[in-house]
Motif scaffolding. Structure first.
Motif, mmCIF file in Angstrom:
data_model
loop_
_atom_site.group_PDB
_atom_site.id
_atom_site.type_symbol
_atom_site.label_atom_id
_atom_site.label_comp_id
_atom_site.label_asym_id
_atom_site.label_seq_id
_atom_site.Cartn_x
_atom_site.Cartn_y
_atom_site.Cartn_z
ATOM 1 N N PRO A 82 0.786 -1.239 0.000
ATOM 2 C CA PRO A 82 0.000 0.000 0.000
ATOM 3 C C PRO A 82 0.815 1.285 0.000
ATOM 4 O O PRO A 82 0.386 2.287 -0.595
ATOM 5 C CB PRO A 82 -0.833 -0.127 1.289
ATOM 6 N N ASP A 83 1.981 1.285 0.626
ATOM 7 C CA ASP A 83 2.763 2.520 0.693
ATOM 8 C C ASP A 83 3.661 2.730 -0.519
ATOM 9 O O ASP A 83 4.247 3.814 -0.681
ATOM 10 C CB ASP A 83 3.606 2.556 1.968
ATOM 11 N N HIS A 84 3.774 1.700 -1.381
ATOM 12 C CA HIS A 84 4.675 1.834 -2.529
ATOM 13 C C HIS A 84 4.349 0.727 -3.537
ATOM 14 O O HIS A 84 4.693 -0.424 -3.326
ATOM 15 C CB HIS A 84 6.132 1.729 -2.086
ATOM 16 N N TRP A 85 3.700 1.099 -4.623
ATOM 17 C CA TRP A 85 3.316 0.101 -5.612
ATOM 18 C C TRP A 85 3.302 0.702 -7.006
ATOM 19 O O TRP A 85 3.280 1.924 -7.172
ATOM 20 C CB TRP A 85 1.946 -0.511 -5.281
ATOM 21 N N VAL A 86 3.369 -0.185 -8.001
ATOM 22 C CA VAL A 86 3.267 0.237 -9.392
ATOM 23 C C VAL A 86 2.228 -0.634 -10.089
ATOM 24 O O VAL A 86 1.911 -1.753 -9.650
ATOM 25 C CB VAL A 86 4.612 0.152 -10.138
ATOM 26 N N LEU A 87 1.718 -0.119 -11.181
ATOM 27 C CA LEU A 87 0.821 -0.866 -12.051
ATOM 28 C C LEU A 87 1.607 -1.304 -13.282
ATOM 29 O O LEU A 87 2.294 -0.489 -13.905
ATOM 30 C CB LEU A 87 -0.356 0.012 -12.477
ATOM 31 N N VAL A 88 1.526 -2.584 -13.620
ATOM 32 C CA VAL A 88 2.139 -3.088 -14.839
ATOM 33 C C VAL A 88 1.040 -3.358 -15.853
ATOM 34 O O VAL A 88 0.166 -4.204 -15.631
ATOM 35 C CB VAL A 88 2.965 -4.356 -14.583
ATOM 36 N N ASP A 89 1.083 -2.595 -16.938
ATOM 37 C CA ASP A 89 0.101 -2.631 -18.026
ATOM 38 C C ASP A 89 -1.239 -2.030 -17.587
ATOM 39 O O ASP A 89 -1.493 -1.838 -16.392
ATOM 40 C CB ASP A 89 -0.048 -4.019 -18.624
ATOM 41 N N ALA A 90 -2.059 -1.713 -18.583
ATOM 42 C CA ALA A 90 -3.241 -0.902 -18.283
ATOM 43 C C ALA A 90 -4.500 -1.377 -18.984
ATOM 44 O O ALA A 90 -5.414 -0.589 -19.233
ATOM 45 C CB ALA A 90 -2.962 0.563 -18.632
ATOM 46 N N GLY A 91 -4.572 -2.660 -19.310
ATOM 47 C CA GLY A 91 -5.838 -3.280 -19.636
ATOM 48 C C GLY A 91 -6.511 -2.875 -20.937
ATOM 49 O O GLY A 91 -5.944 -2.198 -21.788
ATOM 50 N N MET A 92 -7.757 -3.320 -21.034
ATOM 51 C CA MET A 92 -8.567 -3.125 -22.225
ATOM 52 C C MET A 92 -9.123 -1.708 -22.296
ATOM 53 O O MET A 92 -9.266 -1.032 -21.271
ATOM 54 C CB MET A 92 -9.735 -4.114 -22.211
ATOM 55 N N LEU A 137 5.056 -0.527 -18.573
ATOM 56 C CA LEU A 137 4.431 -1.277 -19.657
ATOM 57 C C LEU A 137 5.337 -2.383 -20.188
ATOM 58 O O LEU A 137 6.538 -2.167 -20.387
ATOM 59 C CB LEU A 137 4.086 -0.339 -20.816
ATOM 60 N N THR A 138 4.726 -3.544 -20.430
ATOM 61 C CA THR A 138 5.431 -4.578 -21.184
ATOM 62 C C THR A 138 5.479 -4.202 -22.657
ATOM 63 O O THR A 138 6.465 -4.452 -23.347
ATOM 64 C CB THR A 138 4.755 -5.953 -21.030
ATOM 65 N N HIS A 139 4.404 -3.607 -23.167
ATOM 66 C CA HIS A 139 4.343 -3.131 -24.544
ATOM 67 C C HIS A 139 3.085 -2.299 -24.703
ATOM 68 O O HIS A 139 2.314 -2.142 -23.745
ATOM 69 C CB HIS A 139 4.402 -4.292 -25.538
ATOM 70 N N GLY A 140 2.844 -1.788 -25.902
ATOM 71 C CA GLY A 140 1.778 -0.814 -26.075
ATOM 72 C C GLY A 140 0.576 -1.247 -26.871
ATOM 73 O O GLY A 140 -0.183 -0.382 -27.323
ATOM 74 N N HIS A 141 0.357 -2.544 -27.075
ATOM 75 C CA HIS A 141 -0.836 -2.975 -27.799
ATOM 76 C C HIS A 141 -2.108 -2.515 -27.083
ATOM 77 O O HIS A 141 -2.113 -2.324 -25.861
ATOM 78 C CB HIS A 141 -0.852 -4.493 -27.952
ATOM 79 N N PHE A 142 -3.184 -2.435 -27.844
ATOM 80 C CA PHE A 142 -4.442 -1.852 -27.351
ATOM 81 C C PHE A 142 -4.920 -2.466 -26.051
ATOM 82 O O PHE A 142 -5.491 -1.781 -25.197
ATOM 83 C CB PHE A 142 -5.535 -1.985 -28.416
ATOM 84 N N ASP A 143 -4.724 -3.773 -25.870
ATOM 85 C CA ASP A 143 -5.239 -4.450 -24.682
ATOM 86 C C ASP A 143 -4.309 -4.322 -23.480
ATOM 87 O O ASP A 143 -4.627 -4.831 -22.394
ATOM 88 C CB ASP A 143 -5.529 -5.927 -24.980
ATOM 89 N N HIS A 144 -3.189 -3.640 -23.654
ATOM 90 C CA HIS A 144 -2.265 -3.397 -22.543
ATOM 91 C C HIS A 144 -2.166 -1.915 -22.186
ATOM 92 O O HIS A 144 -1.557 -1.567 -21.174
ATOM 93 C CB HIS A 144 -0.885 -3.958 -22.872
ATOM 94 N N VAL A 145 -2.762 -1.061 -23.011
ATOM 95 C CA VAL A 145 -2.773 0.385 -22.724
ATOM 96 C C VAL A 145 -4.166 0.981 -22.856
ATOM 97 O O VAL A 145 -4.323 2.200 -22.895
ATOM 98 C CB VAL A 145 -1.790 1.153 -23.656
ATOM 99 N N ALA A 149 8.394 2.694 -20.549
ATOM 100 C CA ALA A 149 8.350 1.638 -21.550
ATOM 101 C C ALA A 149 9.704 1.602 -22.256
ATOM 102 O O ALA A 149 10.506 2.534 -22.151
ATOM 103 C CB ALA A 149 7.236 1.897 -22.556
ATOM 104 N N HIS A 150 9.939 0.538 -22.980
ATOM 105 C CA HIS A 150 11.175 0.447 -23.759
ATOM 106 C C HIS A 150 11.200 1.548 -24.821
ATOM 107 O O HIS A 150 10.167 1.930 -25.370
ATOM 108 C CB HIS A 150 11.258 -0.921 -24.431
ATOM 109 N N GLU A 151 12.383 2.033 -25.116
ATOM 110 C CA GLU A 151 12.500 3.145 -26.061
ATOM 111 C C GLU A 151 11.905 2.812 -27.433
ATOM 112 O O GLU A 151 11.398 3.706 -28.130
ATOM 113 C CB GLU A 151 13.957 3.573 -26.210
ATOM 114 N N GLY A 193 4.431 -10.413 -19.845
ATOM 115 C CA GLY A 193 3.646 -9.760 -20.879
ATOM 116 C C GLY A 193 3.147 -10.786 -21.883
ATOM 117 O O GLY A 193 2.659 -11.856 -21.512
ATOM 118 N N ASP A 194 3.332 -10.495 -23.170
ATOM 119 C CA ASP A 194 2.907 -11.424 -24.217
ATOM 120 C C ASP A 194 4.086 -12.115 -24.885
ATOM 121 O O ASP A 194 3.940 -12.683 -25.974
ATOM 122 C CB ASP A 194 2.094 -10.680 -25.280
#
Length: 270
Positions: free
Chosen positions: A39-49, A75-83, A99-101, A184-185
């Motif tokens: 709760p005091d320190h977290w990140v979100l990996v990827d951002a869903g549909m 982000l693992t990557h930027g496809h529509f279902d992950h962002v 994200a990766h460059e 990721g995928d």
């Protein structure tokens, strides 16, 4: 992309799983997001549909409290279902995105991904792939490159690994101390082109989704790299978390037989 709704889901949607004490995998429709931390320190990996921002915000509040706000979105990557919810989440939280460059053109409005391949060998979800969005999004100066040294911002125990193939800048995240992997995928734990297997979430260590993977030699190399890590637990972009012997055996087999089991016999990207 914000207004696009993809009308498909699975029996696991909304049913989160603890992959580790501080790693929570939450399926939303047919894709997973991960909450990493406490709760005091977290990140979100990827951002869903697309359209899932409210669900993600509600899940964050339930897990971390009413004032839940991540230190970053990674982000693992930027496809529509992950962002899909990312623009709304960044607006709400005002946090940095990493994200990766090589993914940045797709996250800053400068490029679109290749159109999904509906001609590829596979089941129904492959055949209807042309309905999936391929457009990039524009996060402006909210997004920046992951550090070149392999470290992960706000997650000092994790490292990122470049695992291209599914996209040019796809990355996975690995924590050596307990051998947890967020893949990721790069590989997934369900046969994503099969409607029945996606609906039922039947476990099957599989290659990346066929209809959105343009570089198969790189994808195979990425699977070999991840298999060599010998992960104990894996959270992937699609399918339930996998662990133990079933993960080890399945990932080893995929790395050995990728050309026969993952690469399609035909399709635009083959």
């Amino acid at each position: 992309m914000k207004d696009v709704f993809i009308p498909m889901t699975s029996i696991a949607s909304g049913l989160g799983q603890e992959a580790a004490d501080d790693l929570y995998c939450l399926p939303i429709q047919i894709v997973n997001i991960s909450f990493v931390g406490r709760p005091d320190h977290w990140v979100l990996v990827d951002a869903g549909m697309p359209g899932s921002a409210d669900d993600i915000l509600a899940a964050a509040r339930e897990r971390f409290g009413s004032d839940a706000r991540p230190k970053a979105v990674i982000l693992t990557h930027g496809h529509f279902d992950h962002v899909g919810a990312l623009v709304d989440l960044v607006r709400h939280w005002d946090v940095p995105v990493y994200a990766h460059e090589q993914e940045l053109p797709y996250l800053t409005g400068r490029a679109d991904y290749p159109e999904p391949d509906g001609s590829v060998e596979g089941g129904l979800l492959a055949k209807i792939a042309p309905i999936y969005p391929n457009q990039g999004i524009d996060l402006g100066d909210h997004v920046q490159s992951l550090p070149a040294d392999g470290s992960v911002p706000e997650l000092p125990d994790w490292k990122w690994i470049h695992t291209p193939g599914h996209t040019p800048g796809h990355v996975s995240f690995f924590r050596e101390q307990d051998r947890c992997l967020i893949a990721g995928d790069a590989f997934i734990t369900v046969r994503q082109d099969s409607l029945f297997k996606v609906l039922a979430q039947t476990e099957e260590i599989s290659g990346p989704p066929r209809y959105l993977t343009p570089d198969w030699p790189a994808a195979w190399d990425s699977v070999k790299r991840l298999a060599a890590l010998r992960p104990e637990v894996a959270v992937t972009g699609h399918g339930l978390p996998a662990a133990g012997e079933s993960l080890a055996a399945g990932l080893d087999k995929l790395a050995r037989e990728f050309d026969r089991t993952a690469i399609p016999d035909y399709g635009r990207f083959v």
